[in-house]
Scaffold this motif. Structure first.
Motif, PDB file in Angstrom:
ATOM      1  N   HIS A  34      -7.286  12.644  85.476  1.00 44.46           N
ATOM      2  CA  HIS A  34      -6.365  11.515  85.283  1.00 44.46           C
ATOM      3  C   HIS A  34      -6.826  10.656  84.114  1.00 44.46           C
ATOM      4  N   VAL A  35      -5.869  10.370  83.241  1.00 45.11           N
ATOM      5  CA  VAL A  35      -6.148   9.567  82.053  1.00 45.11           C
ATOM      6  C   VAL A  35      -5.498   8.207  82.273  1.00 45.11           C
ATOM      7  N   GLY A  36      -6.220   7.143  81.880  1.00 43.87           N
ATOM      8  CA  GLY A  36      -5.688   5.820  82.181  1.00 43.87           C
ATOM      9  C   GLY A  36      -5.617   4.891  80.992  1.00 43.87           C
ATOM     10  N   GLY A  37      -4.586   4.048  80.989  1.00 44.01           N
ATOM     11  CA  GLY A  37      -4.465   3.038  79.952  1.00 44.01           C
ATOM     12  C   GLY A  37      -5.407   1.867  80.178  1.00 44.01           C
ATOM     13  N   THR A  47     -15.523   9.861  69.837  1.00 47.52           N
ATOM     14  CA  THR A  47     -14.134  10.030  70.279  1.00 47.52           C
ATOM     15  C   THR A  47     -13.187   9.134  69.472  1.00 47.52           C
ATOM     16  N   LYS A  48     -11.906   9.418  69.613  1.00 51.06           N
ATOM     17  CA  LYS A  48     -10.828   8.628  68.999  1.00 51.06           C
ATOM     18  C   LYS A  48     -10.949   8.557  67.481  1.00 51.06           C
ATOM     19  N   ALA A  49     -11.389   9.673  66.891  1.00 53.22           N
ATOM     20  CA  ALA A  49     -11.578   9.710  65.439  1.00 53.22           C
ATOM     21  C   ALA A  49     -10.272   9.499  64.681  1.00 53.22           C
ATOM     22  N   ASP A  50      -9.139   9.755  65.363  1.00 53.45           N
ATOM     23  CA  ASP A  50      -7.834   9.538  64.695  1.00 53.45           C
ATOM     24  C   ASP A  50      -7.633   8.079  64.315  1.00 53.45           C
ATOM     25  N   LYS A  51      -8.432   7.192  64.877  1.00 55.55           N
ATOM     26  CA  LYS A  51      -8.312   5.762  64.569  1.00 55.55           C
ATOM     27  C   LYS A  51      -9.024   5.390  63.273  1.00 55.55           C
ATOM     28  N   SER A  63     -11.094  14.087  68.401  1.00 58.59           N
ATOM     29  CA  SER A  63      -9.898  13.323  68.756  1.00 58.59           C
ATOM     30  C   SER A  63      -9.055  14.200  69.665  1.00 58.59           C
ATOM     31  N   THR A  64      -8.488  13.612  70.711  1.00 59.38           N
ATOM     32  CA  THR A  64      -7.609  14.408  71.571  1.00 59.38           C
ATOM     33  C   THR A  64      -6.141  14.211  71.208  1.00 59.38           C
ATOM     34  N   GLU A  65      -5.891  13.391  70.193  1.00 57.15           N
ATOM     35  CA  GLU A  65      -4.530  13.275  69.645  1.00 57.15           C
ATOM     36  C   GLU A  65      -4.332  14.490  68.747  1.00 57.15           C
ATOM     37  N   PRO A  88      -9.138   0.433  81.609  1.00 64.02           N
ATOM     38  CA  PRO A  88     -10.497   0.939  81.849  1.00 64.02           C
ATOM     39  C   PRO A  88     -10.801   1.026  83.345  1.00 64.02           C
ATOM     40  N   GLY A  89     -11.619   1.998  83.718  1.00 65.06           N
ATOM     41  CA  GLY A  89     -12.009   2.133  85.123  1.00 65.06           C
ATOM     42  C   GLY A  89     -11.108   3.068  85.886  1.00 65.06           C
ATOM     43  N   LYS A  90     -10.452   3.967  85.176  1.00 66.18           N
ATOM     44  CA  LYS A  90      -9.522   4.916  85.813  1.00 66.18           C
ATOM     45  C   LYS A  90     -10.294   5.874  86.728  1.00 66.18           C
ATOM     46  N   THR A  91     -11.352   6.467  86.212  1.00 67.92           N
ATOM     47  CA  THR A  91     -12.119   7.438  86.995  1.00 67.92           C
ATOM     48  C   THR A  91     -13.246   6.707  87.719  1.00 67.92           C
ATOM     49  N   ARG A  92     -13.173   6.643  89.055  1.00 68.32           N
ATOM     50  CA  ARG A  92     -14.187   5.932  89.843  1.00 68.32           C
ATOM     51  C   ARG A  92     -15.136   6.896  90.552  1.00 68.32           C
ATOM     52  N   ARG A 101     -18.683   4.766  78.029  1.00 75.29           N
ATOM     53  CA  ARG A 101     -18.003   3.541  78.444  1.00 75.29           C
ATOM     54  C   ARG A 101     -16.615   3.858  79.008  1.00 75.29           C
ATOM     55  N   SER A 102     -16.112   2.984  79.866  1.00 73.62           N
ATOM     56  CA  SER A 102     -14.761   3.136  80.379  1.00 73.62           C
ATOM     57  C   SER A 102     -13.781   3.169  79.219  1.00 73.62           C
ATOM     58  N   ASN A 103     -12.805   4.040  79.329  1.00 72.84           N
ATOM     59  CA  ASN A 103     -11.730   4.103  78.339  1.00 72.84           C
ATOM     60  C   ASN A 103     -12.124   4.819  77.039  1.00 72.84           C
ATOM     61  N   VAL A 104     -13.339   5.359  76.973  1.00 68.35           N
ATOM     62  CA  VAL A 104     -13.773   5.995  75.719  1.00 68.35           C
ATOM     63  C   VAL A 104     -13.061   7.331  75.484  1.00 68.35           C
ATOM     64  N   GLY A 105     -12.548   7.912  76.583  1.00 67.23           N
ATOM     65  CA  GLY A 105     -11.821   9.180  76.442  1.00 67.23           C
ATOM     66  C   GLY A 105     -12.474  10.375  77.118  1.00 67.23           C
ATOM     67  N   LYS A 106     -13.273  10.137  78.163  1.00 68.02           N
ATOM     68  CA  LYS A 106     -13.958  11.245  78.852  1.00 68.02           C
ATOM     69  C   LYS A 106     -12.966  12.190  79.523  1.00 68.02           C
ATOM     70  N   SER A 107     -12.037  11.603  80.296  1.00 67.93           N
ATOM     71  CA  SER A 107     -11.087  12.452  81.029  1.00 67.93           C
ATOM     72  C   SER A 107     -10.160  13.185  80.058  1.00 67.93           C
ATOM     73  N   SER A 108      -9.769  12.507  78.983  1.00 64.62           N
ATOM     74  CA  SER A 108      -8.901  13.154  77.978  1.00 64.62           C
ATOM     75  C   SER A 108      -9.609  14.343  77.330  1.00 64.62           C
ATOM     76  N   LEU A 109     -10.898  14.176  77.011  1.00 66.55           N
ATOM     77  CA  LEU A 109     -11.623  15.258  76.355  1.00 66.55           C
ATOM     78  C   LEU A 109     -11.841  16.427  77.318  1.00 66.55           C
TER      79      LEU A 109
HETATM   80  N1  LIG Z   1      -5.979   7.432  69.880  1.00 66.14           N
HETATM   81  C1  LIG Z   1      -6.655   8.094  70.823  1.00 66.14           C
HETATM   82  N2  LIG Z   1      -6.570   7.691  72.099  1.00 66.14           N
HETATM   83  C2  LIG Z   1      -7.281   8.370  73.032  1.00 66.14           C
HETATM   84  C3  LIG Z   1      -8.103   9.479  72.688  1.00 66.14           C
HETATM   85  N3  LIG Z   1      -8.708   9.925  73.817  1.00 66.14           N
HETATM   86  C4  LIG Z   1      -8.272   9.128  74.817  1.00 66.14           C
HETATM   87  N4  LIG Z   1      -7.412   8.194  74.357  1.00 66.14           N
HETATM   88  C5  LIG Z   1      -6.724   7.147  75.146  1.00 66.14           C
HETATM   89  O1  LIG Z   1      -7.698   6.259  75.674  1.00 66.14           O
HETATM   90  C6  LIG Z   1      -7.339   5.845  76.992  1.00 66.14           C
HETATM   91  C7  LIG Z   1      -8.473   6.175  77.963  1.00 66.14           C
HETATM   92  O2  LIG Z   1      -8.630   7.572  78.045  1.00 66.14           O
HETATM   93  P1  LIG Z   1      -9.379   8.268  79.301  1.00 66.14           P
HETATM   94  O3  LIG Z   1      -9.517   9.708  78.969  1.00 66.14           O
HETATM   95  O4  LIG Z   1      -8.713   7.907  80.584  1.00 66.14           O
HETATM   96  O5  LIG Z   1     -10.801   7.525  79.222  1.00 66.14           O
HETATM   97  P2  LIG Z   1     -12.020   7.617  80.249  1.00 66.14           P
HETATM   98  O6  LIG Z   1     -13.259   7.568  79.424  1.00 66.14           O
HETATM   99  O7  LIG Z   1     -11.863   8.785  81.160  1.00 66.14           O
HETATM  100  O8  LIG Z   1     -11.853   6.231  81.046  1.00 66.14           O
HETATM  101  P3  LIG Z   1     -12.417   5.829  82.504  1.00 66.14           P
HETATM  102  O9  LIG Z   1     -11.988   6.887  83.462  1.00 66.14           O
HETATM  103  O10 LIG Z   1     -11.754   4.504  82.736  1.00 66.14           O
HETATM  104  O11 LIG Z   1     -13.898   5.699  82.401  1.00 66.14           O
HETATM  105  C8  LIG Z   1      -6.022   6.549  77.312  1.00 66.14           C
HETATM  106  O12 LIG Z   1      -4.975   5.675  77.020  1.00 66.14           O
HETATM  107  C9  LIG Z   1      -6.009   7.739  76.363  1.00 66.14           C
HETATM  108  O13 LIG Z   1      -4.719   8.178  76.057  1.00 66.14           O
HETATM  109  C10 LIG Z   1      -8.152   9.890  71.306  1.00 66.14           C
HETATM  110  O14 LIG Z   1      -8.842  10.829  70.903  1.00 66.14           O
HETATM  111  N5  LIG Z   1      -7.410   9.153  70.428  1.00 66.14           N
END
Ligand SMILES: Nc1nc2c(ncn2[C@@H]2O[C@H](COP(=O)(O)OP(=O)(O)OP(=O)(O)O)[C@@H](O)[C@H]2O)c(=O)[nH]1
Ligand SMILES: [Mg+2]
Length: 205
Positions: free
Chosen positions: A50-53, A144-148, A177-179, A55-59, A31-39
């Motif tokens: 590019h990481v986005g606040g 992802t985002k296990a720190d939550k 978690s990428t934090e 959703p829909g950052k990576t098109r 899903r958008s915003n799940v953290g794909k680009s961050s991981l």
């Molecule tokens: N707390 C927390 N936030 C995270 C983590 N990974 C990503 N984020 C945040 O989640 C948001 C979306 O991260 P992206 O890596 O851009 O997500 P994406 O899946 O690539 O999103 P799209 O490109 O929109 O599909 C950003 O604000 C990140 O900083 C994590 O492990 N923990």
């Protein structure tokens, strides 16, 4: 992993980099915003995606080259699905681009399906799994985002998802978690090792 760089950013299938049997591809879907680009950045040890606040950052579909255990590979960042503000045209574009990749790409050997650990698999995540299964694609679930979620609840939360959600995964999912906490990012090294082992087993098969 060392020597990472972005190889291509594609809005259409015609622009995908050439298929090369020596370059296995690991895709990252979710899903958008799940953290794909961050991981992907965490795996590359570089801030290339590019990481986005919002959703829909990576098109586009973005191909990153790196080396893992002396093997040249591509990590492939797929655009996310499931955010509400997307128009029908945008949804169709997504489907056209991502299905061109999933249905035809010979180099694709594993799709990491990223799932927000707070939510588990939602309806569109299950659709993705069915879709990948129809194409006989191997799926590996990465939470992802296990720190939550408090660490004491990690095992139970994962077991609950596995028992109740009919998760398809080639192996027990990894919790990430990428934090960073004390300079460590949960699950990232484990995921790297898993990818390396998976590629080695496929190359030997
Ligand atoms: N707390 C927390 N936030 C995270 C983590 N990974 C990503 N984020 C945040 O989640 C948001 C979306 O991260 P992206 O890596 O851009 O997500 P994406 O899946 O690539 O999103 P799209 O490109 O929109 O599909 C950003 O604000 C990140 O900083 C994590 O492990 N923990
Ligand atoms: Mg992204």
């Amino acid at each position: 992993m060392a020597g990472a760089f972005i190889e291509a950013s594609c809005f259409k299938a015609a622009n995908f980099p050439p298929e090369d049997s020596n370059l296995p591809e690991i895709a990252f879907a979710g899903r958008s915003n799940v953290g794909k680009s961050s991981l992907i950045n965490a795996l590359l040890n570089a801030k290339l995606a590019h990481v986005g606040g919002t959703p829909g950052k990576t098109r586009s579909i973005n191909f990153y080259r790196t080396i893992i255990n002396d093997i040249n590979i591509r990590l492939v960042d797929l655009p996310g699905y499931g955010y509400a503000s997307r128009s029908k045209t945008e949804r169709n574009e997504w489907l056209k681009l991502v299905s061109a990749y999933i249905s035809q790409r010979k180099n694709l050997i594993l799709t990491c399906h990223l799932v927000d650990f707070r939510h588990g698999l939602l309806a569109n995540d299950k659709e993705l799994q069915e879709w990948l299964n129809n194409y006989k694609r191997d799926i590996f679930v990465v939470f992802t985002k296990a720190d939550k979620i408090p660490k004491g609840k990690w095992r139970g939360t994962m077991q609950n998802y596995i028992m109740t959600q009919g998760v398809f995964s080639v192996n027990v999912p990894i919790i990430t978690s990428t934090e960073s906490k004390n300079g460590k990012r949960a699950g990232v090294d484990e995921l790297k090792s898993f990818i390396a082992e998976f590629i080695s087993s496929k190359l030997q098969a």
